[in-house]
Scaffold this motif. Structure first.
Motif, PDB file in Angstrom:
ATOM      1  N   ILE A  11      25.451 -42.496  36.874  1.00 16.03           N
ATOM      2  CA  ILE A  11      25.290 -43.077  35.546  1.00 16.03           C
ATOM      3  C   ILE A  11      24.390 -44.305  35.649  1.00 16.03           C
ATOM      4  O   ILE A  11      24.189 -44.851  36.730  1.00 16.03           O
ATOM      5  CB  ILE A  11      26.639 -43.444  34.893  1.00 16.03           C
ATOM      6  N   SER A  12      23.883 -44.715  34.509  1.00 12.87           N
ATOM      7  CA  SER A  12      22.948 -45.826  34.443  1.00 12.87           C
ATOM      8  C   SER A  12      23.506 -46.946  33.575  1.00 12.87           C
ATOM      9  O   SER A  12      24.242 -46.693  32.622  1.00 12.87           O
ATOM     10  CB  SER A  12      21.632 -45.326  33.827  1.00 12.87           C
ATOM     11  N   ASP A  13      23.134 -48.179  33.907  1.00 11.85           N
ATOM     12  CA  ASP A  13      23.492 -49.324  33.072  1.00 11.85           C
ATOM     13  C   ASP A  13      22.616 -49.413  31.831  1.00 11.85           C
ATOM     14  O   ASP A  13      23.005 -50.038  30.852  1.00 11.85           O
ATOM     15  CB  ASP A  13      23.316 -50.626  33.847  1.00 11.85           C
ATOM     16  N   ILE A  14      21.431 -48.806  31.871  1.00 14.23           N
ATOM     17  CA  ILE A  14      20.498 -49.011  30.764  1.00 14.23           C
ATOM     18  C   ILE A  14      20.202 -47.741  29.962  1.00 14.23           C
ATOM     19  O   ILE A  14      19.484 -47.806  28.979  1.00 14.23           O
ATOM     20  CB  ILE A  14      19.173 -49.624  31.261  1.00 14.23           C
ATOM     21  N   SER A  15      20.754 -46.621  30.367  1.00 12.36           N
ATOM     22  CA  SER A  15      20.487 -45.364  29.674  1.00 12.36           C
ATOM     23  C   SER A  15      21.779 -44.558  29.540  1.00 12.36           C
ATOM     24  O   SER A  15      22.617 -44.578  30.438  1.00 12.36           O
ATOM     25  CB  SER A  15      19.456 -44.549  30.459  1.00 12.36           C
ATOM     26  N   PRO A  16      21.928 -43.832  28.449  1.00 11.89           N
ATOM     27  CA  PRO A  16      23.114 -42.984  28.306  1.00 11.89           C
ATOM     28  C   PRO A  16      23.016 -41.675  29.095  1.00 11.89           C
ATOM     29  O   PRO A  16      23.979 -40.913  29.148  1.00 11.89           O
ATOM     30  CB  PRO A  16      23.173 -42.703  26.805  1.00 11.89           C
ATOM     31  N   GLU A  17      21.885 -41.410  29.706  1.00 10.02           N
ATOM     32  CA  GLU A  17      21.730 -40.171  30.476  1.00 10.02           C
ATOM     33  C   GLU A  17      22.539 -40.259  31.768  1.00 10.02           C
ATOM     34  O   GLU A  17      22.859 -41.344  32.247  1.00 10.02           O
ATOM     35  CB  GLU A  17      20.263 -39.902  30.775  1.00 10.02           C
ATOM     36  N   SER A  18      22.861 -39.105  32.341  1.00 10.26           N
ATOM     37  CA  SER A  18      23.697 -39.060  33.526  1.00 10.26           C
ATOM     38  C   SER A  18      23.406 -37.801  34.336  1.00 10.26           C
ATOM     39  O   SER A  18      22.656 -36.935  33.898  1.00 10.26           O
ATOM     40  CB  SER A  18      25.172 -39.091  33.119  1.00 10.26           C
ATOM     41  N   ALA A  19      24.009 -37.723  35.508  1.00 11.78           N
ATOM     42  CA  ALA A  19      23.913 -36.531  36.356  1.00 11.78           C
ATOM     43  C   ALA A  19      25.314 -36.202  36.845  1.00 11.78           C
ATOM     44  O   ALA A  19      26.135 -37.101  37.056  1.00 11.78           O
ATOM     45  CB  ALA A  19      22.977 -36.773  37.533  1.00 11.78           C
ATOM     46  N   TYR A  20      25.579 -34.908  36.991  1.00 18.46           N
ATOM     47  CA  TYR A  20      26.884 -34.436  37.434  1.00 18.46           C
ATOM     48  C   TYR A  20      26.727 -33.418  38.540  1.00 18.46           C
ATOM     49  O   TYR A  20      25.852 -32.573  38.486  1.00 18.46           O
ATOM     50  CB  TYR A  20      27.649 -33.773  36.275  1.00 18.46           C
ATOM     51  N   ARG A  21      27.618 -33.513  39.509  1.00 20.36           N
ATOM     52  CA  ARG A  21      27.635 -32.530  40.581  1.00 20.36           C
ATOM     53  C   ARG A  21      28.473 -31.339  40.145  1.00 20.36           C
ATOM     54  O   ARG A  21      29.498 -31.488  39.490  1.00 20.36           O
ATOM     55  CB  ARG A  21      28.239 -33.146  41.840  1.00 20.36           C
ATOM     56  N   THR A  22      28.021 -30.167  40.507  1.00 15.98           N
ATOM     57  CA  THR A  22      28.740 -28.937  40.214  1.00 15.98           C
ATOM     58  C   THR A  22      28.527 -28.000  41.399  1.00 15.98           C
ATOM     59  O   THR A  22      27.946 -28.402  42.402  1.00 15.98           O
ATOM     60  CB  THR A  22      28.248 -28.318  38.888  1.00 15.98           C
ATOM     61  N   THR A  23      28.993 -26.784  41.299  1.00 19.20           N
ATOM     62  CA  THR A  23      28.752 -25.838  42.377  1.00 19.20           C
ATOM     63  C   THR A  23      27.906 -24.694  41.854  1.00 19.20           C
ATOM     64  O   THR A  23      28.050 -24.260  40.719  1.00 19.20           O
ATOM     65  CB  THR A  23      30.063 -25.272  42.952  1.00 19.20           C
ATOM     66  N   GLY A  24      27.000 -24.252  42.663  1.00  9.33           N
ATOM     67  CA  GLY A  24      26.140 -23.132  42.329  1.00  9.33           C
ATOM     68  C   GLY A  24      25.868 -22.357  43.591  1.00  9.33           C
ATOM     69  O   GLY A  24      25.470 -22.930  44.598  1.00  9.33           O
ATOM     70  N   SER A  25      26.140 -21.085  43.571  1.00 12.35           N
ATOM     71  CA  SER A  25      25.965 -20.233  44.756  1.00 12.35           C
ATOM     72  C   SER A  25      26.769 -20.762  45.943  1.00 12.35           C
ATOM     73  O   SER A  25      26.333 -20.682  47.090  1.00 12.35           O
ATOM     74  CB  SER A  25      24.481 -20.131  45.133  1.00 12.35           C
ATOM     75  N   GLY A  26      27.922 -21.359  45.654  1.00 13.82           N
ATOM     76  CA  GLY A  26      28.785 -21.843  46.718  1.00 13.82           C
ATOM     77  C   GLY A  26      28.393 -23.179  47.303  1.00 13.82           C
ATOM     78  O   GLY A  26      29.037 -23.671  48.218  1.00 13.82           O
ATOM     79  N   GLU A  27      27.347 -23.809  46.821  1.00  9.53           N
ATOM     80  CA  GLU A  27      26.929 -25.102  47.364  1.00  9.53           C
ATOM     81  C   GLU A  27      26.913 -26.149  46.257  1.00  9.53           C
ATOM     82  O   GLU A  27      26.843 -25.820  45.080  1.00  9.53           O
ATOM     83  CB  GLU A  27      25.548 -24.998  48.016  1.00  9.53           C
ATOM     84  N   ALA A  28      27.004 -27.386  46.646  1.00 16.11           N
ATOM     85  CA  ALA A  28      26.983 -28.472  45.674  1.00 16.11           C
ATOM     86  C   ALA A  28      25.573 -28.643  45.127  1.00 16.11           C
ATOM     87  O   ALA A  28      24.617 -28.739  45.890  1.00 16.11           O
ATOM     88  CB  ALA A  28      27.463 -29.772  46.316  1.00 16.11           C
ATOM     89  N   VAL A  29      25.452 -28.643  43.825  1.00 16.90           N
ATOM     90  CA  VAL A  29      24.181 -28.884  43.149  1.00 16.90           C
ATOM     91  C   VAL A  29      24.415 -29.907  42.050  1.00 16.90           C
ATOM     92  O   VAL A  29      25.545 -30.155  41.644  1.00 16.90           O
ATOM     93  CB  VAL A  29      23.575 -27.582  42.563  1.00 16.90           C
ATOM     94  N   TRP A  30      23.342 -30.474  41.571  1.00 18.59           N
ATOM     95  CA  TRP A  30      23.419 -31.516  40.549  1.00 18.59           C
ATOM     96  C   TRP A  30      22.671 -31.071  39.304  1.00 18.59           C
ATOM     97  O   TRP A  30      21.686 -30.337  39.387  1.00 18.59           O
ATOM     98  CB  TRP A  30      22.808 -32.816  41.079  1.00 18.59           C
ATOM     99  N   LEU A  31      23.144 -31.550  38.155  1.00 17.79           N
ATOM    100  CA  LEU A  31      22.489 -31.310  36.875  1.00 17.79           C
ATOM    101  C   LEU A  31      22.256 -32.644  36.186  1.00 17.79           C
ATOM    102  O   LEU A  31      23.136 -33.501  36.168  1.00 17.79           O
ATOM    103  CB  LEU A  31      23.378 -30.440  35.971  1.00 17.79           C
ATOM    104  N   LEU A  32      21.071 -32.822  35.626  1.00 16.87           N
ATOM    105  CA  LEU A  32      20.768 -33.994  34.807  1.00 16.87           C
ATOM    106  C   LEU A  32      21.102 -33.683  33.358  1.00 16.87           C
ATOM    107  O   LEU A  32      20.818 -32.576  32.884  1.00 16.87           O
ATOM    108  CB  LEU A  32      19.285 -34.352  34.912  1.00 16.87           C
ATOM    109  N   SER A  33      21.665 -34.640  32.659  1.00 11.77           N
ATOM    110  CA  SER A  33      22.000 -34.422  31.246  1.00 11.77           C
ATOM    111  C   SER A  33      20.749 -34.134  30.418  1.00 11.77           C
ATOM    112  O   SER A  33      20.806 -33.365  29.469  1.00 11.77           O
ATOM    113  CB  SER A  33      22.738 -35.636  30.674  1.00 11.77           C
ATOM    114  N   TRP A  34      19.619 -34.689  30.807  1.00 10.30           N
ATOM    115  CA  TRP A  34      18.396 -34.495  30.036  1.00 10.30           C
ATOM    116  C   TRP A  34      17.544 -33.335  30.546  1.00 10.30           C
ATOM    117  O   TRP A  34      16.515 -33.013  29.970  1.00 10.30           O
ATOM    118  CB  TRP A  34      17.569 -35.790  29.971  1.00 10.30           C
ATOM    119  N   LEU A  35      17.984 -32.679  31.623  1.00  7.69           N
ATOM    120  CA  LEU A  35      17.278 -31.532  32.189  1.00  7.69           C
ATOM    121  C   LEU A  35      18.329 -30.522  32.681  1.00  7.69           C
ATOM    122  O   LEU A  35      18.404 -30.197  33.856  1.00  7.69           O
ATOM    123  CB  LEU A  35      16.386 -32.008  33.339  1.00  7.69           C
ATOM    124  N   PRO A  36      19.179 -30.024  31.763  1.00  9.89           N
ATOM    125  CA  PRO A  36      20.371 -29.270  32.158  1.00  9.89           C
ATOM    126  C   PRO A  36      20.121 -27.873  32.711  1.00  9.89           C
ATOM    127  O   PRO A  36      21.025 -27.285  33.293  1.00  9.89           O
ATOM    128  CB  PRO A  36      21.183 -29.200  30.869  1.00  9.89           C
TER     129      PRO A  36
END
Length: 134
Positions: A11-36
């Protein structure tokens, strides 16, 4: 940069955008809220969050060094920085439209605990994975 990271979120102090870790194909991957729609590595997600912060600062508009940093981070994510500006601008407009028609407090939830991501509400917990509602 003001990006705060945990094992599951960024998360950011200056932007409401964020990123979250999830699983894809059995491995940890990340998604950006603005590039889902793009699966990213942790490093790419962090570069995307830093890119958002760089582009959120109007003081860097005419600064070549800032533009260079934005380009580097956009390259790491795999997009043009101009494309990032358009995507982030669309997110800002969508939030403005949403807030003009719906008050988060009226929905019974504090603004600080509610984030929308891929049409789901996510409650953020720094010590573990985000809880998904809906």
């Amino acid at each position: 940069m003001n990006v705060h990271t945990t094992e599951w979120t960024m998360i950011s102090d200056i932007s409401p955008e964020s990123a979250y870790r999830t699983t894809g194909s059995g491995e940890a991957v990340w998604l950006l809220s603005w590039l889902p729609d793009r699966l990213l590595t942790r490093e790419q997600a962090l570069a995307g969050m830093e890119l958002d912060e760089i582009l959120s600062d109007p003081h860097g508009v005419h600064d070549r060094d800032v533009q260079s940093e934005a380009t580097k981070r956009a390259d790491a994510v795999g997009i043009d920085w101009e494309q990032a500006v358009i995507l982030l601008s669309k997110r800002i407009l969508a939030r403005l439209r949403q807030h003009s028609g719906e008050d988060d407090a009226a929905a019974g939830e504090p603004v600080t605990t509610r984030r929308t991501f891929r049409s789901r509400r996510i409650s953020m917990h720094p010590s573990g994975p985000p809880r998904v509602f809906g």
